[in-house]
Design a protein around this motif. Sequence first.
Motif, mmCIF file in Angstrom:
data_model
loop_
_atom_site.group_PDB
_atom_site.id
_atom_site.type_symbol
_atom_site.label_atom_id
_atom_site.label_comp_id
_atom_site.label_asym_id
_atom_site.label_seq_id
_atom_site.Cartn_x
_atom_site.Cartn_y
_atom_site.Cartn_z
ATOM 1 N N ASP A 84 -37.526 -8.677 -22.583
ATOM 2 C CA ASP A 84 -37.225 -7.281 -22.908
ATOM 3 C C ASP A 84 -35.738 -7.003 -23.054
ATOM 4 N N TRP A 85 -34.918 -7.767 -22.337
ATOM 5 C CA TRP A 85 -33.490 -7.463 -22.245
ATOM 6 C C TRP A 85 -32.645 -8.697 -22.547
ATOM 7 N N GLN A 86 -31.476 -8.472 -23.112
ATOM 8 C CA GLN A 86 -30.496 -9.533 -23.270
ATOM 9 C C GLN A 86 -29.180 -9.085 -22.656
ATOM 10 N N TYR A 87 -28.427 -10.056 -22.134
ATOM 11 C CA TYR A 87 -27.157 -9.760 -21.482
ATOM 12 C C TYR A 87 -26.025 -9.773 -22.508
ATOM 13 N N ASP A 88 -25.130 -8.812 -22.392
ATOM 14 C CA ASP A 88 -23.854 -8.881 -23.100
ATOM 15 C C ASP A 88 -22.844 -9.440 -22.111
ATOM 16 N N THR A 89 -22.133 -10.473 -22.486
ATOM 17 C CA THR A 89 -21.205 -11.106 -21.559
ATOM 18 C C THR A 89 -19.818 -11.207 -22.173
ATOM 19 N N GLY A 90 -18.847 -11.372 -21.298
ATOM 20 C CA GLY A 90 -17.471 -11.477 -21.730
ATOM 21 C C GLY A 90 -16.814 -10.122 -21.881
ATOM 22 N N THR A 91 -15.895 -10.024 -22.826
ATOM 23 C CA THR A 91 -15.143 -8.787 -23.034
ATOM 24 C C THR A 91 -15.310 -8.219 -24.431
ATOM 25 N N SER A 92 -16.263 -8.797 -25.204
ATOM 26 C CA SER A 92 -16.507 -8.263 -26.546
ATOM 27 C C SER A 92 -17.776 -8.883 -27.107
ATOM 28 N N TYR A 93 -18.310 -8.260 -28.159
ATOM 29 C CA TYR A 93 -19.341 -8.911 -28.947
ATOM 30 C C TYR A 93 -18.702 -10.083 -29.707
ATOM 31 N N PRO A 94 -19.479 -11.087 -30.095
ATOM 32 C CA PRO A 94 -18.909 -12.206 -30.859
ATOM 33 C C PRO A 94 -18.229 -11.718 -32.136
ATOM 34 N N GLY A 95 -16.935 -11.900 -32.201
ATOM 35 C CA GLY A 95 -16.183 -11.454 -33.371
ATOM 36 C C GLY A 95 -15.920 -9.972 -33.418
ATOM 37 N N GLY A 96 -16.354 -9.237 -32.393
ATOM 38 C CA GLY A 96 -16.156 -7.795 -32.353
ATOM 39 C C GLY A 96 -14.833 -7.408 -31.713
ATOM 40 N N ALA A 97 -14.612 -6.133 -31.590
ATOM 41 C CA ALA A 97 -13.359 -5.616 -31.048
ATOM 42 C C ALA A 97 -13.186 -6.011 -29.589
ATOM 43 N N ALA A 98 -11.947 -6.277 -29.201
ATOM 44 C CA ALA A 98 -11.642 -6.657 -27.828
ATOM 45 C C ALA A 98 -11.973 -5.522 -26.864
ATOM 46 N N ASN A 99 -12.269 -5.921 -25.623
ATOM 47 C CA ASN A 99 -12.560 -4.952 -24.550
ATOM 48 C C ASN A 99 -13.653 -3.978 -24.967
ATOM 49 N N TRP A 100 -14.647 -4.528 -25.678
ATOM 50 C CA TRP A 100 -15.805 -3.764 -26.162
ATOM 51 C C TRP A 100 -15.392 -2.580 -27.027
ATOM 52 N N GLY A 101 -14.156 -2.605 -27.537
ATOM 53 C CA GLY A 101 -13.690 -1.550 -28.439
ATOM 54 C C GLY A 101 -13.340 -0.268 -27.733
ATOM 55 N N THR A 102 -13.430 -0.237 -26.395
ATOM 56 C CA THR A 102 -13.200 1.005 -25.656
ATOM 57 C C THR A 102 -12.005 0.936 -24.732
ATOM 58 N N GLY A 103 -11.418 -0.252 -24.574
ATOM 59 C CA GLY A 103 -10.290 -0.404 -23.661
ATOM 60 C C GLY A 103 -10.695 -0.664 -22.224
ATOM 61 N N GLU A 104 -12.008 -0.839 -21.962
ATOM 62 C CA GLU A 104 -12.423 -1.104 -20.584
ATOM 63 C C GLU A 104 -11.890 -2.460 -20.136
ATOM 64 N N VAL A 105 -11.789 -2.664 -18.823
ATOM 65 C CA VAL A 105 -11.035 -3.812 -18.308
ATOM 66 C C VAL A 105 -11.902 -4.895 -17.681
ATOM 67 N N GLU A 106 -13.196 -4.656 -17.468
ATOM 68 C CA GLU A 106 -14.032 -5.633 -16.774
ATOM 69 C C GLU A 106 -14.500 -6.744 -17.715
ATOM 70 N N THR A 107 -14.938 -7.830 -17.124
ATOM 71 C CA THR A 107 -15.651 -8.881 -17.839
ATOM 72 C C THR A 107 -17.122 -8.746 -17.503
ATOM 73 N N MET A 108 -17.974 -8.639 -18.508
ATOM 74 C CA MET A 108 -19.406 -8.523 -18.278
ATOM 75 C C MET A 108 -19.999 -9.906 -18.039
ATOM 76 N N THR A 109 -20.946 -9.993 -17.076
ATOM 77 C CA THR A 109 -21.565 -11.281 -16.759
ATOM 78 C C THR A 109 -23.082 -11.133 -16.692
#
Length: 480
Positions: A84-109
């Motif tokens: 049902d669910w997939q994890y987003d990990t790191g600090t961006s989508y593959p090839g997407g904007a850094a820091n999820w495009g919002t400037g947030e500072v965490e690393t998703m795991t």
Amino acid sequence: MSETPGTPPPPAGGPHGTRVPAGRRRSVRKALVAALGTLGLALAAVTAGTLPAGASAPAPPAGWTQVFMDDFNGAAGSGVNGADWQYDTGTSYPGGAANWGTGEVETMTSSTSNVALDGNGNLLITPRRDAAGHWTSGRIETTRTDFRPPAGGKLRVQARIQLPDVTGAAAKGYWPAFWMLGAPFRGNYWNWPGIGELDVMENVQGLNNDWATMHCGTGSGGPCNETTGIGGSTPCTGTTCQAGFHTYAMEWDRSTSPEEIRFYLDGVNFHTVRANQVDATTWANATDHGYFLILNVAMGGGFPGAFGGGPDSGTEPGHPMAVDYVQVLQSTGGGGPTPPPSGNRNAYSAIQGESYDSQSGVVTETTTDTGGGQDIGYLANGDWALYKGVDFGSTPARQFSARVASGATGGVSGLVEVRLDNRGNAPIGSFAVGGTGGWQSWQTVPANISAVTGTHDVYLTFTSGQPADFVNLNWFDFGH
């Protein structure tokens, strides 16, 4: 999540067209009302914050079918269902904007220290900080991307959530959210906001407030006022958003004309976006496809930045967002809440303040005015309320009256303004108010307006040169 991948930070005024109600949050009277409201809103608490943490998702009402549900039942410490669910990990989508495009500072795991079931029917998304000061957190999204209403039907997306139980300086930088992105975003990651975003719930800094927003159009400005979007907000009642579970919902209704997207907190519709608020192409680009759902807790970024900043040494890690269930329902017509019909309000009868269709910065409270009921209060500069379908008839209305009260201190005053059909239109009339002798000391104040006929959506806007609360409003009407 307000500003999204590939976007600049939001304007200084803050995301969603709202601002920090600084005067209100310092207000002693708000603290007193909140304390009394704990008793007066006991019934609301029964349906919101005091249900068991592991309550089951409700059975679909008549006319609705369930198309997705996760009750998060499972062993303590286990991860989410990968079907049902997939994890987003790191600090961006593959090839997407850094820091999820919002400037947030965490690393998703995908670690169960950040995303895990608690064994009691809840999902916990927990931000953590390591010894070096680096933040980690969790972000998951549905594998399905096809959530949309059928032609002529409705889609309801809802989740029962307790926000991270942390407030004040310890909550600085927290940004939990339950939201949706248009399916064309997956795999592209640079076509926001045109493909649409629906923020069912966002919260920052441990504030007792729920923000809901639709993003669409172009990346800056445009028909959807990006990066702010078309948003509204409301406080949690009974228990705060942080102290108890509340149900956050979005209902996308294709059975109405124009099409509507409505946002709810504990079953109360507090914000609505209609297709005719933007041009047809913008609406089609944002809605002619399915959506996927996202749950996450970000740390820092543009939205917290607009409300005081990101996490610092005083921010406490380890406070999870607890999700009891996520449920998606679909209706082919009928069933569920329906909006009032166009022209349902008589301009020449009292329109109760608390009957708004949408608002920003408005709080309802019990009034001692004649007739009882509720008023809208804590009104300060930039706040507004929308009343749809006010019928003025064919004989022009030329006067506006409102029942108002103010306990504002000397030198604090402001305007109660009337605008038609668009909050950006010039006022057709206004009056100034301040210091009536108390927050429940009521006066009826008249004002002249430009001649109005026909049926209109009426915005009451509140404008002041100070940030402090300056007025309460019980009801208003119009005259010839």
